[in-house]
Structures are given as C-alpha cells and as structure tokens.
Scaffold this motif. Structure first.
Motif, short mmCIF file in Angstrom:
data_model
loop_
_atom_site.label_atom_id
_atom_site.label_comp_id
_atom_site.label_asym_id
_atom_site.label_seq_id
_atom_site.Cartn_x
_atom_site.Cartn_y
_atom_site.Cartn_z
N ASN A 132 0.84 -1.16 -0.02
CA ASN A 132 0.13 0.00 0.06
C ASN A 132 0.80 1.35 0.00
O ASN A 132 0.18 2.11 0.41
CB ASN A 132 -1.10 -0.01 1.11
N GLY A 133 2.29 1.26 -0.53
CA GLY A 133 2.91 2.25 -0.64
C GLY A 133 3.69 2.42 -1.81
O GLY A 133 3.35 2.84 -2.96
N THR A 179 3.91 6.69 2.92
CA THR A 179 2.89 6.48 2.49
C THR A 179 1.59 5.76 2.94
O THR A 179 1.72 6.38 4.24
CB THR A 179 3.55 5.38 1.29
N ASN A 180 1.01 4.94 2.67
CA ASN A 180 -0.07 4.50 3.43
C ASN A 180 0.10 2.85 4.00
O ASN A 180 -0.66 2.55 4.56
CB ASN A 180 -1.48 4.27 2.50
N ARG A 211 -4.84 7.04 11.88
CA ARG A 211 -5.59 7.22 10.86
C ARG A 211 -6.99 7.01 11.11
O ARG A 211 -7.95 7.58 10.72
CB ARG A 211 -5.16 6.71 9.39
N THR A 321 -11.76 4.05 1.13
CA THR A 321 -10.42 4.27 1.18
C THR A 321 -10.14 3.43 -0.18
O THR A 321 -10.66 2.25 -0.26
CB THR A 321 -9.64 3.75 2.21
N ARG A 457 -1.94 10.09 4.70
CA ARG A 457 -0.75 9.41 4.03
C ARG A 457 0.61 9.94 4.93
O ARG A 457 0.97 11.12 5.07
CB ARG A 457 -0.57 9.90 2.68
#
Length: 469
Positions: A132-133, A179-180, A211, A321, A457
C-alpha cells in the motif's frame, strides 16, 4: 452519549511533534540521505543499470549506507547478526554490478519475533516494496519500536498464540514508508528464492491508530453520531488507540489460520473473485470483535475499545478508502454497515446516523456467524460452488452493479468450461471492477471524508497531521 466537537479530538493546526529515539543520530541521517539518493537510480526490481548510471556515483552511496549501519549497529546489539549479514548482502550486491538484489541471508538473520520486548528498537534496512506504499523494490530504511506490553504478551501466551506477530511503531523512515503502508512483512524483501517459511510479521499500530482516529472522528462529527463517552475517549487518546490496534491485529492475524478454512485466498496464492478476499478479511475482524465481546465480559480493559475500533474503522474508513477496482476491504465495510442497518442496529434518518449500542454487539456477531457458516459448508463444496455461495451471501445485503453477470445467477456464468484453470479465469474475468458499487450513503460520505483520508498518508503516532495527541 456525546457528539464530538471539533476541538474534542481534532486540532486543525497541531504542530508535528519532533522525531524521537535515534532519529537525530548523524549516522541515521546519513543513511537516510544515501537511501534517498539511491532511490531514483534503482529500477522497479531494485537493480541499478550501470550502463545508464556511472558506478562511481553508486558505490559511494552504498558505502555510506554500510558505514552508517556499522556505526549504528552497537545501539541495537540484539540485531548484530542481522546487521553483519546486511552489510555482507550490500557488498555482494555491489559485486554483482547491482543486479536485482538478493538479501536472503540478511532476511534469514533478522528474527525480531524471537525477542518481543516492549520498547525494544530495531534498525531495519532492506530492498523491498512497501505494501500500500511503493510497489518497487527500492532500498528502504526504518527505525521502529516493538509494542509488547505484559498484558498483550499474556494474552498471546495463554489465549491467542501467534509467535510470528509483532506490533510496532515508527521512529523514522525513508520515502517508501511516507505512504499508506502500515506493515513490515518479510515477503516484501527482494530475495533470490523465498524461505521455506516466514517467522515474523510486523504491523505499525501507531499509523493504524492515528488514521483511525482522524477518519473516525471526522465521520462521527459529520454524521451527527452520538457515541458513548468511552468511545470518545478512545478517539482522543493516541496511546490508548495504539494498544487497541495491537490487540486487534494480534487476534486478526492469528484468525487467518484458525477456524473452518475451506479456502484462504491469502494463504493459497491463487486468483479468486475479490469478494472472497473481502469475506476473509471481514471474518478475521468479526472474529476479533467476537473475542473482544468475550474479553469485555471477563473484565479486559482494552476489549471494548477493540469493538469500537472495528466498527468505526470498518464502516467509515475501509468503505471509502482506495479506488473502486475490486476493493475487497471497501466491500467488507459496506457489508458490515448494510447488515447492521438491515437488522435494525443502526439507522440513517434526518441526515443523522444513530447506532443502537445495546444491540450492536449481538447483531455484529450475527454476521460473523453467517460467514462462519459459509466457511463450514464450503468444506463440502467444489470451489466454484463456494464462490457462488459467497456471492449470494454478499448480495443478500449489498446491491450488485446493474450490469453484473454474476448477479444474474449461475445460469449466466460460463460454467460449461471443462478445464478447471480456464473456468476459474473466466469466472474471475466476469467480475466487474466495481461489482458492488457504493450506496448513496457512502457516495456522500466519500465526498465528506476524502480530504481527511488523503491527509493520513505518512501519518504516525508522532506526526499526527491534525489529530490531537
């Protein structure tokens, strides 16, 4: 009950807190700078094309990385063997002419789950992609802390055995983690061949907690949702939320290999319709919710928080998301919301969301039972029939896309293909990118939360980006 005011859990201009631990060590700063200078020189597979990049540009950067690791390593004596192997792998990478990196030796030497101590720090450097990045195998570096309080250790030892699991927090990191990405997994590291088995997996509970707090707080405010005071307290407390996610992740991660398991699409690397992944992830979360209900009855102080976190994160953040291309976590969040709605545990009236807190645990556990029944019956089904049964479960609560082939029933599917591999491919190809579109409720919520979600993020427990500490 209370409605959160904007000041109770969110501060719009809260300054970023300074980095801690070894993040200001000169060797760490040199290491970070060298890794970032190497990043644009690396190809997708982590290699460096020396026909396009002069070797005298690359070698000093790698030597800087090596020198920094050697200088920092005494601060992490428990990682001495790993750091020695890491230096060796970096030198071997250079000897190959910087072809696709193979860091198998250092990966095997890194065994963080063998010593789980609360507050223990690690310096980790690998060529890797960040889930996820960053999808490329760039060299990355991260300073992290282990979260392993005694109460969590006791639960793992006596009830939720999971010897590979690590809850961790960020101290500092290179760009692949800005990132996420909220995981550190060994399978993301560039190696020549995968080890026979992996022995650890880390989840950054500080990023997950931060988050969660940002998105759930915004959702609660914008939906006019009244929540219990202990739920408001959770949203206002970063440390408490981190402890919550450590417990949630421990049980969730363990559940992937426990229960009636006719087919786990994550463990068996085969293509499946995306709702199979969505149901597996939701099953693990709902199992965690069910265990938390039991733990609460036994007096565990973190158990109620886990229930709030699963409900809010699943319904509010997961649903909106990411993009709408086979978004299995988004589907799972919509399914939970729709199930609670259709069973009278929540309502949307007069532009206000209400939850019946006296019934929400009972109804949520009902969805868990339905998924468990699906899995239990799946043991006696062919895979194709199991996929169809799973689709029928989801579509009882979520409305499929009007153009869906799957929604027309088995008679519309290409079930006459005899060869199994070709049949499975045809069935997966028949799935629409957005097989279960957002409801009108979530279309509106998506617009309200998109900015908040985008702002998470790179968020951590210290870089809170507008979430109160």
């Amino acid at each position: 009950m209370q409605n959160l005011s904007p000041s109770s859990a969110v501060a719009a201009d809260l300054p970023v807190q300074p980095a801690t631990g070894h993040a200001q060590h000169p060797a760490w700063l040199r290491l970070k700078d060298a890794v970032e200078a190497l990043r644009p020189l690396q190809s997708k597979d982590g290699s460096i094309d020396l026909s396009a990049v002069q070797r005298h540009t690359v070698d000093p950067l790698v030597e800087t990385v090596i020198g920094a690791i050697e200088e920092l390593s005494p601060l992490f004596p428990h990682d001495a063997e790993y750091h020695a192997a890491l230096v060796s792998d970096l030198r071997k990478w250079g000897e190959t002419g910087y072809r696709t990196p193979d860091f198998l030796d250092s990966l095997l030497a890194f065994q963080p789950a063998a010593k789980r101590e609360d507050g223990l720090q690690h310096l980790v450097v690998f060529p890797m992609y960040t889930q996820n990045g960053n999808p490329n195998h760039n060299l990355e570096a991260v300073l992290l802390n282990v979260v392993w309080p005694e109460w969590l250790s006791e639960l793992e030892r006596t009830r939720f055995d999971n010897p590979m699991f690590l809850a961790i927090t960020f101290t500092d990191f290179t760009a692949g983690y800005d990132t996420n990405s909220a995981v550190l997994f060994p399978e993301t590291v560039s190696v020549s061949k995968a080890p026979d088995r992996f022995t650890w997996g880390g989840i950054f509970c500080d990023r997950e907690a931060a988050r969660f707090r940002a998105v759930a707080t915004s959702a609660v405010q914008q939906l006019g949702l009244e929540i219990p005071e202990d739920a408001a307290g959770l949203l206002a407390d970063q440390f408490r939320a981190q402890q919550t996610f450590a417990l949630w992740d421990l049980v969730h991660d363990r559940t992937h290999s426990h229960g009636d398991l006719p087919f786990d699409p994550f463990m068996i690397k085969q293509r499946s319709p995306f709702w199979m992944y969505g149901l597996e992830e939701l099953r693990c979360d709902l199992t965690t919710f069910k265990e938390a209900v039991q733990l609460e009855a036994e007096g565990n102080e973190h158990a109620r928080d886990v229930q709030y976190a699963i409900l809010f994160d699943r319904m509010f953040r997961f649903t909106v998301t990411g993009d709408r291309v086979r978004n299995y976590d988004g589907m799972g969040g919509q399914l939970l919301f729709a199930y609670l709605h259709k069973n009278g545990a929540l309502a949307w009236r007069d532009n206000k969301l209400t939850i019946d807190w006296s019934r929400v645990a009972e109804v949520t556990n009902g969805l868990c039972r339905e998924i468990e029944d699906l899995y239990r019956a799946g043991i006696d089904r062919p895979k194709t029939a199991h996929w169809i049964a799973a689709y029928e479960l989801v579509s009882r609560y979520l409305t499929p896309h009007p153009a869906s082939t799957w929604a027309k029933g088995p008679e519309a599917l290409p079930l006459d293909i005899a060869e199994e591999k070709a049949l499975k491919k045809a069935l997966c190809d028949a799935v629409l990118a957005d097989e279960f579109p957002l409801s009108m409720f979530f279309e509106a919520l998506n617009k309200k939360l998109s900015g908040v979600i985008a702002n998470t993020r790179g968020i951590t427990g210290t870089n809170l980006k507008g979430v109160a500490a």
